[in-house]
Scaffold this active site. Structure first.
Site, PDB file in Angstrom:
ATOM      1  N   GLY A 292       1.090   4.170   5.272  1.00 23.54           N
ATOM      2  CA  GLY A 292       0.570   2.979   5.945  1.00 23.54           C
ATOM      3  C   GLY A 292       1.679   2.018   6.317  1.00 23.54           C
ATOM      4  N   GLY A 293       2.589   1.767   5.379  1.00 20.11           N
ATOM      5  CA  GLY A 293       3.696   0.842   5.633  1.00 20.11           C
ATOM      6  C   GLY A 293       4.576   1.324   6.777  1.00 20.11           C
TER       7      GLY A 293
ATOM      8  N   GLU B 196       5.993   8.758  -5.389  1.00 18.14           N
ATOM      9  CA  GLU B 196       5.111   8.002  -6.288  1.00 18.14           C
ATOM     10  C   GLU B 196       3.808   8.778  -6.493  1.00 18.14           C
ATOM     11  OE1 GLU B 196       3.888   3.415  -6.126  1.00 18.14           O
ATOM     12  OE2 GLU B 196       2.781   4.586  -4.664  1.00 18.14           O
TER      13      GLU B 196
ATOM     14  N   GLU C  90       5.533  -3.438   1.088  1.00 24.44           N
ATOM     15  CA  GLU C  90       5.808  -2.938  -0.250  1.00 24.44           C
ATOM     16  C   GLU C  90       5.090  -1.605  -0.336  1.00 24.44           C
ATOM     17  OE1 GLU C  90       4.666  -5.614  -3.497  1.00 24.44           O
ATOM     18  OE2 GLU C  90       4.481  -3.780  -4.666  1.00 24.44           O
TER      19      GLU C  90
ATOM     20  N   GLY D 244       0.825  -1.203   0.000  1.00 22.43           N
ATOM     21  CA  GLY D 244       0.000   0.000   0.000  1.00 22.43           C
ATOM     22  C   GLY D 244       0.852   1.243   0.000  1.00 22.43           C
ATOM     23  N   SER D 245       0.397   2.246   0.743  1.00 19.26           N
ATOM     24  CA  SER D 245       1.075   3.541   0.742  1.00 19.26           C
ATOM     25  C   SER D 245       2.293   3.527   1.661  1.00 19.26           C
ATOM     26  CB  SER D 245       0.103   4.617   1.229  1.00 19.26           C
ATOM     27  OG  SER D 245      -0.224   4.364   2.585  1.00 19.26           O
TER      28      SER D 245
ATOM     29  N   CYS E 282       2.190  -1.174  -8.972  1.00 19.82           N
ATOM     30  CA  CYS E 282       3.404  -0.801  -8.241  1.00 19.82           C
ATOM     31  C   CYS E 282       4.606  -0.716  -9.175  1.00 19.82           C
ATOM     32  CB  CYS E 282       3.666  -1.801  -7.130  1.00 19.82           C
ATOM     33  SG  CYS E 282       3.420  -3.489  -7.653  1.00 19.82           S
TER      34      CYS E 282
END
Ligand code: NAP
Length: 527
Positions: free
Chosen positions: A247-248, A395, A267, A243-244, A304
């Protein structure tokens, strides 16, 4: 499949209770809510899921490769039978087209079967034996035998952009089961119906295999609340996430702050640089532009591995190439994005970027103005400006790519040297250019987990040799991969057995080698 969507979590074989809030999934194409309600897990439910997983862990860790393979294949078979219902629900919840949903279901079954084959063969455990030497001086040498064993319960956070392959029965779950780990899934709130259906299939497979109910649980709700509780549960031994970066990172911080810290395989983001050398552009610039334009805008850019950064050294061939590429972007249709927040983040990021001084926007195509849509857009910036502003490296999830114009090869190297880690890096060059650019290829290999030559990075093959993971932030731990059979090692740890009687050893390490696997015995690979 006629299972009604109850919208509740799965706590092993039992459904959870409705927690603090309920929601409906949203169809971005029709701009309407779907009728069913979903209910967040309660704190007690999270605790129950963790405790059940803890109880199941020793049973799963002791399962034979054959038993794990049968379980994984049974999940795949159940998914195959339920494919029409799964695909229909995914289309409604994600706006991904039918062909993409079907393809992703196929990939998900393929992943499960790949891991089934892997653990059935048994080789993956990396068995090593150093036999004893009682006569060694000054001290006798003990008998040492090591192999990979299951790590324990794994929390899997589902991705919004892959409702199957990176979600409930996706690669993280398949690799954790293959390693012998129970799984507690945090479903993604944007496709809770797909999660509900898929969770039910896995629960049926757990029952059919006679495995303990804590083998699999699935929590519905908000990741920031329910997911955080799950990440803190003392039974959880590792986290898989896609995810983002926000979040990671939040999960990495939670995992590190636990009384017993645990690894997080997150990731998070990747801009997948593509370097285009002059010779290749002179020889086949238009064909490269056609292929690159298609790959940058594929699936509304929600991959991704979408190439978000294109590096060019100024030349007539490069200018002509940029013109062809801009035409490809202009001709690409607008697309419906996965969720309204993802679309809003794309529009906000694009507006900020294109409104910034020093950025050229190649005219985008014409949109319908309907909500939830994104227009493919090509931007360009001078290397000097790019190097002065780190935010241009972030990103931008969607169908947008940024050309960076470099004055010469030295500046190109400088730009590459300033980049963060990526999942992929791509190089287009003639044979002569590839032969003459070994340092450039080496630099790309330090930057990314997969280096592509004269191709496009977006498709990710699920195989034994694939690497889908690179230096931070593409993956939180750049030594691993989240796709392919090597992903199993994220959820395993080495155990060494010293001076064990043969019968008390795991079968993989016994003298007779009953599984017939290749092992390292006193430094030599033998069967
Ligand atoms: P996300 O916001 O990172 O969410 C992914 C999952 O993690 C969700 O279940 C989410 O739950 C949970 N989560 C988020 N923040 C958390 C936190 N602080 N603690 C615990 N769990 C947390 O990603 P998304 O919803 O898929 O999309 C948002 C953005 O992420 C996109 O616009 C894009 O920029 C990026 N993204 C990148 C990729 C990629 O492959 N590079 C893939 C998907 C998304 P809740 O949202 O329910 O709290």
């Amino acid at each position: 499949m006629s299972t009604p969507l109850l919208g509740l979590s799965y706590l092993g074989f039992v459904r959870g209770r409705p927690g603090a809030f309920s929601w409906q999934s949203f169809n971005t194409t029709t701009w309407n809510h779907l009728p069913e309600f979903f209910h967040s897990a309660t704190a007690e439910d999270v605790a129950t899921a963790g405790n059940l997983a803890a109880a199941a862990a020793p049973v799963l860790a002791a399962l034979s490769g054959a038993a794990k393979a049968a379980f994984l294949r049974d999940i795949a078979m159940r998914i195959e039978a339920a494919t029409p219902a799964l695909a229909a629900r995914a289309q409604a919840e994600t706006s991904l087209p039918e062909a993409r949903c079907l393809g992703e279901i196929g990939r998900t079954m393929g992943q499960l079967r790949l891991f089934a084959d892997l653990v059935e063969k048994g080789q993956w455990v990396d068995a090593r034996i150093e036999t004893a030497n009682p006569d060694r001086k000054p001290l006798p040498k003990p008998d040492h035998r090591s192999m990979c064993r299951a790590l324990g319960p794994v929390a899997v956070f589902c991705a919004s952009n892959f409702p199957f392959a990176y979600s409930v029965a996706g690669g993280d779950t398949a690799s954790a089961f293959a390693a012998g780990c129970p799984v507690v899934v945090m479903a993604h709130h944007a496709h809770p119906g797909v999660a509900d259906l898929m969770g039910g299939l896995i629960v049926e497979a757990v029952r059919a295999a006679g495995l303990p109910e804590g083998t699999f649980s699935m929590l519905q709700g908000d990741g920031r609340e329910v997911g955080q509780l799950l990440a803190k549960h003392p039974a959880i031994r590792a986290i898989g996430f896609t995810g983002s970066r926000t979040g990671g990172r939040a999960l990495m911080d939670t995992a590190a702050a636990r009384e017993v810290p645990i690894p997080v395989y997150a990731e998070m983001s990747s801009i997948n640089p593509v370097v285009l050398l002059e010779g290749a552009l002179a020889a086949r610039g238009e064909a490269i532009a056609t292929g690159l334009g298609a790959t940058c805008t594929l699936g509304v850019g929600q991959f991704c591995t979408q190439p978000g950064l294109l590096l060019l050294v100024r030349s007539a061939a490069a200018e002509a190439f940029a013109g062809h590429l801009a035409a490809q972007f202009r001709a690409a249709p607008e697309g419906v994005m996965l969720t309204p927040p993802i679309q809003q983040a794309y529009v906000k990021g694009l507006t900020a970027r294109s409104g910034r001084g020093g950025i050229q926007t190649y005219a985008p195509g014409k949109g319908t103005g309907k909500p939830g849509r994104a227009l493919p857009t090509l931007l360009a910036v001078a290397a000097k400006t790019f190097l002065s502003d780190k935010s241009l490296q972030a990103e931008l999830f969607g169908p947008c790519s940024l050309i960076v114009w470099c004055d010469d090869a030295a500046q190109l190297h400088k730009v590459l040297g300033a980049l963060e880690g990526n999942l992929t890096a791509t190089l287009h060059g003639t044979d002569e250019e590839l032969a003459a650019n070994a340092p450039l290829i080496e630099r790309l290999a330090t930057l990314a987990g997969r280096v592509v030559v004269n191709g496009f990075p977006t498709g990710v093959e699920v195989s034994h040799a694939i690497v889908h993971g690179g230096p931070y932030p593409s993956l939180s731990d750049g030594r691993t991969t989240s796709v392919g059979s090597n992903a199993i090692y994220r959820f395993a740890r080495l155990v060494c057995y010293q001076n064990f009687p043969d019968a008390a050893l795991p079968v993989e390490l016994r003298a007779a080698n009953p599984l017939g696997i290749l092992r390292m015995v006193n430094g030599e690979m033998v069967k």
